[in-house]
Write an enzyme that holds these catalytic residues in place. Sequence first.
Site, PDB file in Angstrom:
ATOM      1  CG  HIS A 243      -1.740  23.782  59.782  1.00  0.00           C
ATOM      2  ND1 HIS A 243      -0.265  25.128  60.467  1.00  0.00           N
ATOM      3  CD2 HIS A 243      -2.702  24.076  58.667  1.00  0.00           C
ATOM      4  CE1 HIS A 243      -0.314  25.079  58.855  1.00  0.00           C
ATOM      5  NE2 HIS A 243      -1.506  24.974  57.899  1.00  0.00           N
ATOM      6  CB  CYS A 244      -5.468  28.589  61.828  1.00  0.00           C
ATOM      7  SG  CYS A 244      -6.497  28.807  61.692  1.00  0.00           S
ATOM      8  CB  ILE A 245      -6.665  26.030  56.523  1.00  0.00           C
ATOM      9  CG1 ILE A 245      -8.270  25.963  57.089  1.00  0.00           C
ATOM     10  CG2 ILE A 245      -6.480  24.406  56.719  1.00  0.00           C
ATOM     11  CD1 ILE A 245      -9.390  25.233  56.193  1.00  0.00           C
ATOM     12  CG  ASN A 248      -0.717  29.601  54.274  1.00  0.00           C
ATOM     13  OD1 ASN A 248      -0.607  28.423  54.836  1.00  0.00           O
ATOM     14  ND2 ASN A 248      -0.064  30.513  54.035  1.00  0.00           N
ATOM     15  CB  SER A 249       0.077  30.299  60.418  1.00  0.00           C
ATOM     16  OG  SER A 249       1.335  30.634  61.754  1.00  0.00           O
TER      17      SER A 249
END
Length: 392
Positions: A243-245, A248-249
Amino acid sequence: TMKWEKLKPPEPDDPMCCCECDIYQYRCCCDCEDLDEAFNRWLKEKPLSCGLQSPVLRTMINHLEISMIPALLLLPLLLKAAALHYLLGITILTALPGLVLSYYYATHRRKRRTLFFLTLALYSLAYMYYLFIVEILPRGDVSPLQTCAVTTGMILTIVSLIYTKRGPGFVPASRHEVNRQRMVAKDDSTRSDGFIQATVAEQTGKHPPTTKWSLCPVCKIMRPPRAGHCRTCGSCVQRLDHHCIWINSCVGQANHRSFLQTLCVFVLTSVYGIGLVLRSLCPRQYRMTALFYCPGVYSQPSTALCFTCCWYSSIITVGLLYLLVAQVLNISFNVTGREAQLALRNKKGQSRLWGLVIDTGEYSRGFYQNWAEFLTMADSSVTLHSSPTDLV
Protein backbone atom coordinates in the site's frame (compact mmCIF):
# COMPACT_ATOMS: atom_id res chain seq x y z
CA THR A 1 11.47 -3.80 21.56
CA MET A 2 7.93 -2.75 22.40
CA LYS A 3 8.44 0.62 20.73
CA TRP A 4 9.72 -1.06 17.57
CA GLU A 5 6.74 -3.40 17.51
CA LYS A 6 4.43 -0.41 17.47
CA LEU A 7 6.21 1.04 14.42
CA LYS A 8 5.97 -2.16 12.40
CA PRO A 9 3.59 -2.10 9.42
CA PRO A 10 0.22 -3.83 9.84
CA GLU A 11 0.17 -7.58 9.45
CA PRO A 12 -1.21 -8.42 6.00
CA ASP A 13 -4.14 -10.84 6.25
CA ASP A 14 -4.69 -10.81 10.01
CA PRO A 15 -8.08 -9.45 11.13
CA MET A 16 -7.88 -6.29 13.19
CA CYS A 17 -9.01 -6.57 16.78
CA CYS A 18 -9.75 -3.79 19.20
CA CYS A 19 -6.90 -5.10 21.38
CA GLU A 20 -4.35 -3.93 18.76
CA CYS A 21 -5.29 -0.27 18.95
CA ASP A 22 -3.07 2.08 20.92
CA ILE A 23 -5.46 5.02 20.88
CA TYR A 24 -6.82 4.17 24.29
CA GLN A 25 -4.65 3.41 27.28
CA TYR A 26 -6.61 0.30 28.19
CA ARG A 27 -5.32 -3.16 27.40
CA CYS A 28 -8.51 -5.18 27.57
CA CYS A 29 -9.32 -7.87 25.00
CA CYS A 30 -12.71 -9.00 23.91
CA ASP A 31 -14.26 -11.70 21.77
CA CYS A 32 -17.19 -9.65 20.58
CA GLU A 33 -17.15 -9.66 16.76
CA ASP A 34 -19.71 -6.87 16.58
CA LEU A 35 -17.57 -4.62 18.73
CA ASP A 36 -14.49 -5.43 16.65
CA GLU A 37 -16.36 -4.63 13.44
CA ALA A 38 -17.69 -1.34 14.81
CA PHE A 39 -14.24 -0.36 16.07
CA ASN A 40 -12.74 -1.26 12.71
CA ARG A 41 -15.25 0.96 10.90
CA TRP A 42 -14.50 3.81 13.29
CA LEU A 43 -10.74 3.51 12.68
CA LYS A 44 -11.21 3.57 8.94
CA GLU A 45 -13.44 6.63 9.33
CA LYS A 46 -16.05 5.45 6.85
CA PRO A 47 -18.39 8.36 6.11
CA LEU A 48 -22.02 8.11 6.95
CA SER A 49 -24.66 8.63 4.32
CA CYS A 50 -25.66 12.28 4.36
CA GLY A 51 -28.45 12.06 1.83
CA LEU A 52 -26.38 13.80 -0.85
CA GLN A 53 -27.63 13.20 -4.34
CA SER A 54 -24.54 14.22 -6.32
CA PRO A 55 -21.80 11.53 -6.30
CA VAL A 56 -19.15 14.12 -7.18
CA LEU A 57 -20.14 16.39 -4.27
CA ARG A 58 -20.36 13.42 -1.93
CA THR A 59 -16.87 12.31 -3.00
CA MET A 60 -15.39 15.77 -2.41
CA ILE A 61 -16.95 16.06 1.05
CA ASN A 62 -15.90 12.54 2.04
CA HIS A 63 -12.27 13.20 1.15
CA LEU A 64 -11.81 16.66 2.67
CA GLU A 65 -9.10 16.23 5.28
CA ILE A 66 -7.45 18.60 7.68
CA SER A 67 -4.18 16.77 6.89
CA MET A 68 -4.12 18.52 3.49
CA ILE A 69 -3.69 21.95 5.11
CA PRO A 70 -0.08 21.51 6.33
CA ALA A 71 1.08 20.41 2.88
CA LEU A 72 -0.58 23.40 1.20
CA LEU A 73 0.39 26.10 3.71
CA LEU A 74 3.48 25.01 5.62
CA LEU A 75 5.59 23.73 2.72
CA PRO A 76 6.16 27.09 0.97
CA LEU A 77 6.63 28.83 4.32
CA LEU A 78 9.23 26.32 5.45
CA LEU A 79 11.08 26.48 2.14
CA LYS A 80 11.18 30.28 2.25
CA ALA A 81 12.39 30.17 5.84
CA ALA A 82 15.08 27.66 4.86
CA ALA A 83 16.25 30.05 2.12
CA LEU A 84 17.09 32.79 4.63
CA HIS A 85 20.39 31.21 5.72
CA TYR A 86 22.23 28.02 4.89
CA LEU A 87 22.32 26.90 8.54
CA LEU A 88 18.58 27.44 8.81
CA GLY A 89 18.14 25.55 5.57
CA ILE A 90 20.14 22.58 6.89
CA THR A 91 18.06 22.52 10.06
CA ILE A 92 14.68 22.68 8.32
CA LEU A 93 15.51 20.25 5.51
CA THR A 94 16.90 17.79 8.04
CA ALA A 95 13.79 18.05 10.22
CA LEU A 96 11.30 17.69 7.33
CA PRO A 97 11.92 13.95 6.69
CA GLY A 98 11.59 13.30 10.40
CA LEU A 99 8.25 15.09 10.57
CA VAL A 100 6.96 13.22 7.51
CA LEU A 101 8.09 9.87 8.92
CA SER A 102 6.46 10.64 12.27
CA TYR A 103 3.15 11.35 10.55
CA TYR A 104 3.59 8.21 8.46
CA TYR A 105 4.03 5.99 11.52
CA ALA A 106 1.07 7.67 13.23
CA THR A 107 -1.28 6.96 10.32
CA HIS A 108 0.23 3.53 9.60
CA ARG A 109 -0.28 2.43 13.20
CA ARG A 110 -3.93 3.46 13.04
CA LYS A 111 -4.40 1.66 9.71
CA ARG A 112 -6.13 4.58 8.05
CA ARG A 113 -5.92 6.25 4.66
CA THR A 114 -4.74 9.82 4.40
CA LEU A 115 -4.41 12.36 1.59
CA PHE A 116 -1.46 14.10 3.25
CA PHE A 117 1.28 12.33 1.30
CA LEU A 118 -0.52 12.50 -2.06
CA THR A 119 -1.21 16.20 -1.50
CA LEU A 120 2.41 16.79 -0.50
CA ALA A 121 3.70 15.01 -3.60
CA LEU A 122 1.42 16.80 -6.06
CA TYR A 123 1.89 20.20 -4.45
CA SER A 124 5.67 19.77 -4.35
CA LEU A 125 5.69 18.89 -8.04
CA ALA A 126 3.53 21.90 -8.92
CA TYR A 127 5.50 24.29 -6.70
CA MET A 128 8.87 23.21 -8.11
CA TYR A 129 7.59 23.64 -11.66
CA TYR A 130 6.16 27.06 -10.78
CA LEU A 131 9.53 28.25 -9.45
CA PHE A 132 11.24 26.85 -12.54
CA ILE A 133 8.98 28.89 -14.84
CA VAL A 134 8.96 32.07 -12.75
CA GLU A 135 12.55 32.23 -11.47
CA ILE A 136 14.77 30.17 -13.77
CA LEU A 137 13.34 30.79 -17.24
CA PRO A 138 13.72 34.61 -17.06
CA ARG A 139 17.46 34.17 -16.45
CA GLY A 140 17.83 32.99 -20.05
CA ASP A 141 20.00 29.97 -19.28
CA VAL A 142 17.42 27.36 -20.27
CA SER A 143 16.61 26.71 -23.92
CA PRO A 144 13.04 26.17 -25.19
CA LEU A 145 13.86 22.54 -25.92
CA GLN A 146 14.97 21.97 -22.33
CA THR A 147 11.85 23.70 -21.04
CA CYS A 148 9.74 21.44 -23.27
CA ALA A 149 11.55 18.39 -21.89
CA VAL A 150 10.84 19.37 -18.27
CA THR A 151 7.20 20.17 -19.07
CA THR A 152 6.75 16.89 -20.91
CA GLY A 153 8.24 14.97 -17.99
CA MET A 154 5.89 16.65 -15.53
CA ILE A 155 2.85 15.95 -17.72
CA LEU A 156 3.86 12.30 -18.17
CA THR A 157 4.28 11.97 -14.41
CA ILE A 158 0.77 13.28 -13.80
CA VAL A 159 -0.73 11.08 -16.52
CA SER A 160 1.05 7.99 -15.19
CA LEU A 161 -0.12 8.79 -11.67
CA ILE A 162 -3.73 9.15 -12.83
CA TYR A 163 -3.48 5.84 -14.66
CA THR A 164 -2.01 4.22 -11.53
CA LYS A 165 -4.90 5.57 -9.47
CA ARG A 166 -7.45 3.75 -11.64
CA GLY A 167 -7.16 0.75 -9.33
CA PRO A 168 -4.77 -2.02 -8.22
CA GLY A 169 -7.06 -4.88 -9.24
CA PHE A 170 -9.38 -5.74 -6.38
CA VAL A 171 -10.60 -9.31 -6.00
CA PRO A 172 -14.35 -9.24 -6.69
CA ALA A 173 -16.70 -10.74 -4.11
CA SER A 174 -18.98 -12.15 -6.78
CA ARG A 175 -21.65 -14.80 -6.46
CA HIS A 176 -19.30 -17.22 -8.14
CA GLU A 177 -16.81 -16.71 -5.31
CA VAL A 178 -19.48 -17.28 -2.67
CA ASN A 179 -20.57 -20.51 -4.32
CA ARG A 180 -16.98 -21.68 -4.49
CA GLN A 181 -16.53 -20.89 -0.81
CA ARG A 182 -19.55 -23.02 0.11
CA MET A 183 -18.34 -25.90 -2.03
CA VAL A 184 -14.88 -25.80 -0.50
CA ALA A 185 -16.40 -25.83 2.99
CA LYS A 186 -18.54 -28.90 2.22
CA ASP A 187 -16.13 -30.99 0.16
CA ASP A 188 -13.23 -32.96 1.57
CA SER A 189 -9.65 -31.83 1.11
CA THR A 190 -8.98 -33.90 -2.02
CA ARG A 191 -12.04 -32.71 -3.86
CA SER A 192 -11.50 -29.09 -2.82
CA ASP A 193 -7.91 -29.20 -4.06
CA GLY A 194 -9.07 -30.44 -7.44
CA PHE A 195 -11.79 -27.78 -7.61
CA ILE A 196 -9.38 -24.98 -6.75
CA GLN A 197 -6.82 -26.19 -9.29
CA ALA A 198 -9.52 -26.26 -11.95
CA THR A 199 -10.56 -22.73 -11.09
CA VAL A 200 -6.98 -21.48 -11.34
CA ALA A 201 -6.64 -23.17 -14.72
CA GLU A 202 -9.82 -21.44 -15.91
CA GLN A 203 -8.69 -17.99 -14.85
CA THR A 204 -5.03 -18.12 -15.92
CA GLY A 205 -4.98 -20.68 -18.70
CA LYS A 206 -2.06 -22.43 -16.96
CA HIS A 207 -1.70 -25.38 -14.63
CA PRO A 208 0.71 -24.45 -11.85
CA PRO A 209 1.34 -27.50 -9.68
CA THR A 210 1.54 -25.79 -6.30
CA THR A 211 -0.55 -22.63 -6.42
CA LYS A 212 -3.91 -22.73 -4.67
CA TRP A 213 -6.71 -20.33 -3.98
CA SER A 214 -7.07 -19.28 -0.37
CA LEU A 215 -9.80 -17.92 1.87
CA CYS A 216 -9.27 -14.36 3.12
CA PRO A 217 -9.78 -14.31 6.90
CA VAL A 218 -11.07 -10.71 6.73
CA CYS A 219 -13.15 -10.49 3.52
CA LYS A 220 -14.29 -14.13 3.76
CA ILE A 221 -13.93 -14.60 0.00
CA MET A 222 -11.79 -16.94 -2.08
CA ARG A 223 -8.85 -15.17 -3.67
CA PRO A 224 -6.33 -16.24 -6.33
CA PRO A 225 -2.67 -17.05 -5.62
CA ARG A 226 -0.42 -14.11 -4.63
CA ALA A 227 -3.44 -11.98 -3.70
CA GLY A 228 -3.43 -10.28 -0.32
CA HIS A 229 -5.68 -8.27 1.95
CA CYS A 230 -4.84 -4.60 2.48
CA ARG A 231 -5.96 -3.52 5.93
CA THR A 232 -5.72 0.14 4.94
CA CYS A 233 -8.01 -0.14 1.90
CA GLY A 234 -10.10 -2.92 3.44
CA SER A 235 -10.09 -5.14 0.33
CA CYS A 236 -8.19 -8.02 -1.23
CA VAL A 237 -5.90 -7.09 -4.12
CA GLN A 238 -4.59 -9.33 -6.87
CA ARG A 239 -0.81 -9.81 -6.66
CA LEU A 240 -0.63 -7.28 -3.85
CA ASP A 241 2.77 -5.58 -3.63
CA HIS A 242 2.22 -2.90 -0.97
CA HIS A 243 0.00 0.00 0.00
CA CYS A 244 1.73 3.15 -1.23
CA ILE A 245 1.08 6.20 0.93
CA TRP A 246 2.28 8.56 -1.82
CA ILE A 247 -0.56 7.57 -4.15
CA ASN A 248 -3.05 6.75 -1.35
CA SER A 249 -3.75 3.40 -2.96
CA CYS A 250 -2.50 -0.16 -3.21
CA VAL A 251 -0.04 -1.36 -5.83
CA GLY A 252 -1.26 -4.60 -7.35
CA GLN A 253 -1.57 -6.54 -10.54
CA ALA A 254 -3.59 -3.92 -12.41
CA ASN A 255 -1.41 -0.87 -11.69
CA HIS A 256 2.07 -2.20 -10.85
CA ARG A 257 3.45 -1.43 -14.31
CA SER A 258 2.07 2.09 -14.32
CA PHE A 259 3.40 2.62 -10.79
CA LEU A 260 6.89 1.64 -11.95
CA GLN A 261 6.51 3.92 -14.94
CA THR A 262 5.50 6.83 -12.68
CA LEU A 263 8.61 6.32 -10.56
CA CYS A 264 10.89 6.17 -13.61
CA VAL A 265 9.47 9.30 -15.25
CA PHE A 266 9.50 11.30 -12.01
CA VAL A 267 13.09 10.39 -11.12
CA LEU A 268 14.39 11.19 -14.62
CA THR A 269 12.48 14.48 -14.78
CA SER A 270 13.58 15.50 -11.30
CA VAL A 271 17.27 14.76 -11.93
CA TYR A 272 17.15 16.62 -15.24
CA GLY A 273 15.34 19.62 -13.75
CA ILE A 274 17.71 19.84 -10.78
CA GLY A 275 20.64 19.83 -13.18
CA LEU A 276 19.17 22.69 -15.21
CA VAL A 277 18.52 24.80 -12.11
CA LEU A 278 22.01 24.24 -10.71
CA ARG A 279 23.61 25.09 -14.03
CA SER A 280 21.66 28.36 -14.10
CA LEU A 281 22.43 29.27 -10.48
CA CYS A 282 26.06 28.12 -10.44
CA PRO A 283 27.36 28.26 -14.02
CA ARG A 284 31.01 28.01 -12.93
CA GLN A 285 30.54 24.89 -10.81
CA TYR A 286 30.10 21.28 -11.77
CA ARG A 287 26.59 20.01 -11.22
CA MET A 288 27.62 17.52 -8.56
CA THR A 289 29.64 20.02 -6.57
CA ALA A 290 27.20 22.90 -7.13
CA LEU A 291 24.65 21.21 -4.87
CA PHE A 292 27.14 21.40 -1.97
CA TYR A 293 29.01 24.59 -2.79
CA CYS A 294 27.53 27.48 -4.76
CA PRO A 295 29.09 30.84 -3.78
CA GLY A 296 26.83 33.87 -3.86
CA VAL A 297 23.61 31.90 -4.12
CA TYR A 298 22.27 33.41 -0.86
CA SER A 299 22.85 36.97 -2.05
CA GLN A 300 19.34 37.18 -3.51
CA PRO A 301 16.11 35.71 -2.04
CA SER A 302 15.02 34.25 -5.39
CA THR A 303 18.25 32.35 -6.03
CA ALA A 304 18.40 31.19 -2.41
CA LEU A 305 14.84 29.84 -2.67
CA CYS A 306 15.61 27.99 -5.91
CA PHE A 307 18.78 26.52 -4.39
CA THR A 308 16.84 25.38 -1.31
CA CYS A 309 14.23 23.78 -3.54
CA CYS A 310 17.02 21.91 -5.33
CA TRP A 311 18.00 20.37 -2.02
CA TYR A 312 14.36 19.59 -1.20
CA SER A 313 13.86 17.96 -4.60
CA SER A 314 17.10 15.99 -4.19
CA ILE A 315 15.92 14.54 -0.88
CA ILE A 316 12.63 13.41 -2.43
CA THR A 317 14.40 12.05 -5.52
CA VAL A 318 16.84 9.98 -3.46
CA GLY A 319 13.96 8.45 -1.52
CA LEU A 320 11.99 7.58 -4.65
CA LEU A 321 15.14 6.32 -6.37
CA TYR A 322 15.62 3.85 -3.53
CA LEU A 323 11.99 2.74 -3.94
CA LEU A 324 12.54 2.38 -7.70
CA VAL A 325 15.66 0.24 -7.21
CA ALA A 326 13.82 -1.96 -4.70
CA GLN A 327 10.93 -2.42 -7.14
CA VAL A 328 13.26 -3.34 -10.01
CA LEU A 329 15.08 -5.91 -7.86
CA ASN A 330 11.82 -7.43 -6.60
CA ILE A 331 10.53 -7.77 -10.15
CA SER A 332 13.83 -9.36 -11.23
CA PHE A 333 13.37 -12.04 -8.54
CA ASN A 334 9.58 -12.23 -9.11
CA VAL A 335 8.68 -11.38 -5.54
CA THR A 336 6.25 -8.76 -4.25
CA GLY A 337 6.76 -6.51 -1.26
CA ARG A 338 4.07 -8.39 0.68
CA GLU A 339 5.69 -11.76 -0.08
CA ALA A 340 9.08 -10.44 1.01
CA GLN A 341 7.56 -9.18 4.27
CA LEU A 342 5.91 -12.54 4.95
CA ALA A 343 9.13 -14.39 4.11
CA LEU A 344 11.08 -12.24 6.55
CA ARG A 345 8.52 -12.81 9.28
CA ASN A 346 8.42 -16.57 8.71
CA LYS A 347 12.20 -16.77 8.11
CA LYS A 348 11.75 -18.53 4.77
CA GLY A 349 13.39 -16.10 2.34
CA GLN A 350 17.03 -15.49 1.52
CA SER A 351 18.51 -12.00 1.68
CA ARG A 352 20.24 -11.00 -1.56
CA LEU A 353 22.24 -7.97 -2.71
CA TRP A 354 23.07 -6.66 0.76
CA GLY A 355 19.50 -6.99 1.97
CA LEU A 356 17.91 -4.99 -0.86
CA VAL A 357 15.77 -7.93 -1.96
CA ILE A 358 14.36 -11.06 -0.30
CA ASP A 359 14.37 -14.05 -2.63
CA THR A 360 11.59 -16.48 -1.75
CA GLY A 361 12.37 -18.79 -4.69
CA GLU A 362 8.70 -19.69 -5.04
CA TYR A 363 7.77 -17.90 -8.27
CA SER A 364 11.15 -17.00 -9.77
CA ARG A 365 11.71 -18.44 -13.25
CA GLY A 366 14.86 -16.56 -14.17
CA PHE A 367 15.58 -12.90 -14.88
CA TYR A 368 14.12 -12.72 -18.38
CA GLN A 369 11.09 -14.88 -17.62
CA ASN A 370 10.32 -12.85 -14.50
CA TRP A 371 10.35 -9.57 -16.42
CA ALA A 372 8.35 -11.10 -19.29
CA GLU A 373 5.71 -12.23 -16.79
CA PHE A 374 5.61 -8.79 -15.18
CA LEU A 375 5.32 -6.90 -18.47
CA THR A 376 2.63 -9.18 -19.89
CA MET A 377 0.47 -9.79 -16.82
CA ALA A 378 -3.12 -8.58 -17.14
CA ASP A 379 -5.86 -7.78 -14.68
CA SER A 380 -8.41 -10.61 -14.89
CA SER A 381 -10.93 -9.23 -12.43
CA VAL A 382 -13.56 -6.59 -12.25
CA THR A 383 -12.32 -3.84 -9.96
CA LEU A 384 -14.37 -3.26 -6.85
CA HIS A 385 -15.52 0.17 -5.71
CA SER A 386 -15.47 1.61 -9.24
CA SER A 387 -16.54 5.08 -8.20
CA PRO A 388 -15.10 8.59 -8.30
CA THR A 389 -13.38 7.89 -4.95
CA ASP A 390 -10.78 5.79 -6.79
CA LEU A 391 -9.22 8.94 -8.20
CA VAL A 392 -8.15 10.15 -4.77
